[in-house]
Structure formats: structure tokens, C-alpha cells
Scaffold this active site. Sequence first.
Site, PDB file in Angstrom:
ATOM      1  N   ARG A 132      11.843  -5.395   4.490  1.00  0.00           N
ATOM      2  CA  ARG A 132      11.579  -3.978   4.185  1.00  0.00           C
ATOM      3  C   ARG A 132      12.536  -3.025   4.879  1.00  0.00           C
ATOM      4  NH1 ARG A 132       5.137  -2.913   4.553  1.00  0.00           N
ATOM      5  NH2 ARG A 132       5.529  -2.892   6.779  1.00  0.00           N
ATOM      6  N   ARG A 159      -9.379   0.591   9.189  1.00  0.00           N
ATOM      7  CA  ARG A 159      -8.989  -0.800   9.464  1.00  0.00           C
ATOM      8  C   ARG A 159     -10.062  -1.532  10.255  1.00  0.00           C
ATOM      9  NH1 ARG A 159      -3.049   0.266   9.119  1.00  0.00           N
ATOM     10  NH2 ARG A 159      -1.914  -1.692   9.270  1.00  0.00           N
ATOM     11  N   ARG A 198      11.482  -0.870  10.448  1.00  0.00           N
ATOM     12  CA  ARG A 198      10.430  -0.717  11.451  1.00  0.00           C
ATOM     13  C   ARG A 198      10.562  -1.782  12.532  1.00  0.00           C
ATOM     14  NH1 ARG A 198       4.868  -0.083   8.201  1.00  0.00           N
ATOM     15  NH2 ARG A 198       4.167  -1.180  10.048  1.00  0.00           N
ATOM     16  N   ARG A 208      -0.091  -9.114  13.328  1.00  0.00           N
ATOM     17  CA  ARG A 208      -0.681  -8.084  12.444  1.00  0.00           C
ATOM     18  C   ARG A 208      -1.586  -8.744  11.408  1.00  0.00           C
ATOM     19  NH1 ARG A 208       4.711  -5.198  10.749  1.00  0.00           N
ATOM     20  NH2 ARG A 208       3.417  -3.996   9.305  1.00  0.00           N
ATOM     21  N   LYS A 214       0.830  -1.213   0.000  1.00  0.00           N
ATOM     22  CA  LYS A 214       0.000   0.000   0.000  1.00  0.00           C
ATOM     23  C   LYS A 214       0.864   1.263   0.000  1.00  0.00           C
ATOM     24  CE  LYS A 214      -2.236  -1.087   3.821  1.00  0.00           C
ATOM     25  NZ  LYS A 214      -1.705  -2.418   4.204  1.00  0.00           N
TER      26      LYS A 214
HETATM   27  P1  AMP Z   1       0.984   0.324   9.051  1.00  0.00           P
HETATM   28  O1  AMP Z   1       2.118   1.292   8.933  1.00  0.00           O
HETATM   29  O2  AMP Z   1      -0.218   0.731   8.283  1.00  0.00           O
HETATM   30  O3  AMP Z   1       1.414  -1.089   8.784  1.00  0.00           O
HETATM   31  O4  AMP Z   1       0.547   0.349  10.598  1.00  0.00           O
HETATM   32  C1  AMP Z   1       1.437  -0.035  11.624  1.00  0.00           C
HETATM   33  C2  AMP Z   1       0.678  -0.230  12.921  1.00  0.00           C
HETATM   34  O5  AMP Z   1       0.045   0.998  13.298  1.00  0.00           O
HETATM   35  C3  AMP Z   1      -0.459  -1.257  12.858  1.00  0.00           C
HETATM   36  O6  AMP Z   1       0.008  -2.580  13.089  1.00  0.00           O
HETATM   37  C4  AMP Z   1      -1.352  -0.752  13.996  1.00  0.00           C
HETATM   38  O7  AMP Z   1      -0.840  -1.104  15.264  1.00  0.00           O
HETATM   39  C5  AMP Z   1      -1.233   0.761  13.845  1.00  0.00           C
HETATM   40  N1  AMP Z   1      -2.247   1.330  12.929  1.00  0.00           N
HETATM   41  C6  AMP Z   1      -2.020   1.964  11.742  1.00  0.00           C
HETATM   42  N2  AMP Z   1      -3.174   2.365  11.174  1.00  0.00           N
HETATM   43  C7  AMP Z   1      -4.162   1.961  12.009  1.00  0.00           C
HETATM   44  C8  AMP Z   1      -5.570   2.049  11.973  1.00  0.00           C
HETATM   45  N3  AMP Z   1      -6.215   2.635  10.939  1.00  0.00           N
HETATM   46  N4  AMP Z   1      -6.266   1.508  13.008  1.00  0.00           N
HETATM   47  C9  AMP Z   1      -5.642   0.921  14.049  1.00  0.00           C
HETATM   48  N5  AMP Z   1      -4.317   0.789  14.144  1.00  0.00           N
HETATM   49  C10 AMP Z   1      -3.567   1.313  13.138  1.00  0.00           C
END
Ligand code: AMP
Length: 211
Positions: A123, A89, A157, A168, A14
Site C-alpha cells: 500500500r 474496534r 505507513r 494488527r 475500508k
Molecule cells: P487503521 O488506519 O484503521 O488501520 O488504524 C491504524 C492503527 O491505529 C491501528 O492499528 C490502531 O493502533 C489504531 N486505531 C485506529 N482506529 C482505532 C480504534 N477504533 N481503536 C483502537 N485503535 C485504533
Amino acid sequence: MSSIVLFGPPGAGKGTQAERIEKSTGLPQISTGDMLRAAIAKGTDVGLEAKSYMDAGMLVPDDVIVALIKARLMEDDARNGVMFDGFPRTVVQAEALEKIAEISHVISIIVPDERIVERICGRFTCSGCGSVYHDTFKPTKVEGKCDHCGSEDFGRRSDDNEATVINRLSAYHSQTSPLADWYRQRGVLREVDGDREINQITTDILQTLEK
Ligand code: AMP
């Protein structure tokens, strides 16, 4: 003007696609994950609250996320539509979003579970401009130098490790994937095969957005 959502499991690409689509469409990328990581780096209250959930591979509570998004959508560059990456989400988040923005396309990037761990665990991100790379699938053109800004400083990360990725993925299946049907029922879901070469996926997404 309406906005789009990039939807899919962690590691679907994404963020990579968002960077490219932002260049082509001008729609600013809004990544809740990036916003939370910035909050953690700054040591804000939101960052402190979010960190334990993120380290565990769990979703951050809806009220925290919805407040972040509401504030972000008030900014000037969001006036003509945006591209959401990693948001919504949960159904609660999608219901909140429905009240504050019009969504024309939800692009679901489909990648099978068995490909996710290898994709996430290789990554790395440029510390200068945030561009995302992968050891095998998307290395920098010149080793150790960002293609976009030339920085030689990269980071990984802390949640991109195998144990956290399993959690996740499980959060994705139980809390996020039901949203695909939710958006399908609203007639805006478009599915794209994300297990292909990066340029092909971008081309597909851009074509889908024109329809
Ligand atoms: P991402 O960078 O999108 O993979 O998000 C990393 C982490 O941030 C996720 O595993 C969640 O813990 C948190 N996170 C990001 N976006 C959301 C969301 N829309 N709702 C809840 N948690 C989020």
C-alpha cells in the site's frame, strides 16, 4: 439521520471503499486511523500516546478513541450522518457509539487472512489528498502521479510492514471480530465479499445501503 460503519480486518479495503462511498452518498468518512496519524504528525498529546500502540500493531485505548469520536461528531458536517472507517474496534467502543449515534448499516468487508499481508504490504498513499493505492492491485494510472490531485509525493505507513501486520491481525481477531456478532444481533450487519475487484465491491456496498 443515521450513520454507517465500514467493518473488517486491516487491509480489507475500508479506506478505499470509504472514499468511493463518500462520493456517492455524501456521508463524510471518519477514520480513527487517519485522525490518529494526523495527531502524530501534529505532535499532540493524543498523537504521542497513540504512536507506541500503533507502531506495535496494538489498539489505542478506548477512552482516547471515544474522546476523539465525540469531538469529531460535534463538527458541522457530521450532522446528517457519517461513515465510520476503522471504528468501532472493540465492544466498549461500540457501546459508547450506541449512545451518541444511530447506526443503520454495518458493512462487514470479508477478506481471508492469507490475503491481508500482501494487500497491506504493497500500500501507498498520496501525500497531497490521502488517496490510497497498491503496487499491484491499484497502481496510479500514470506512474508516480496521483489520479485525483496530480501530486507526485507519496508515502507508506510505518505500520504497514509484515511484523506489525501480524499483530494488527491478531488484535482484530481477539478484540474487533466479536463485534460482528454484536451487530448481527442488532440486525444491522451486512456482509460483503471483499476479495474481488474494487468496483464490484463498491457496487455491492451501494446496493446494500439502499436496502
Ligand atoms: P487503521 O488506519 O484503521 O488501520 O488504524 C491504524 C492503527 O491505529 C491501528 O492499528 C490502531 O493502533 C489504531 N486505531 C485506529 N482506529 C482505532 C480504534 N477504533 N481503536 C483502537 N485503535 C485504533
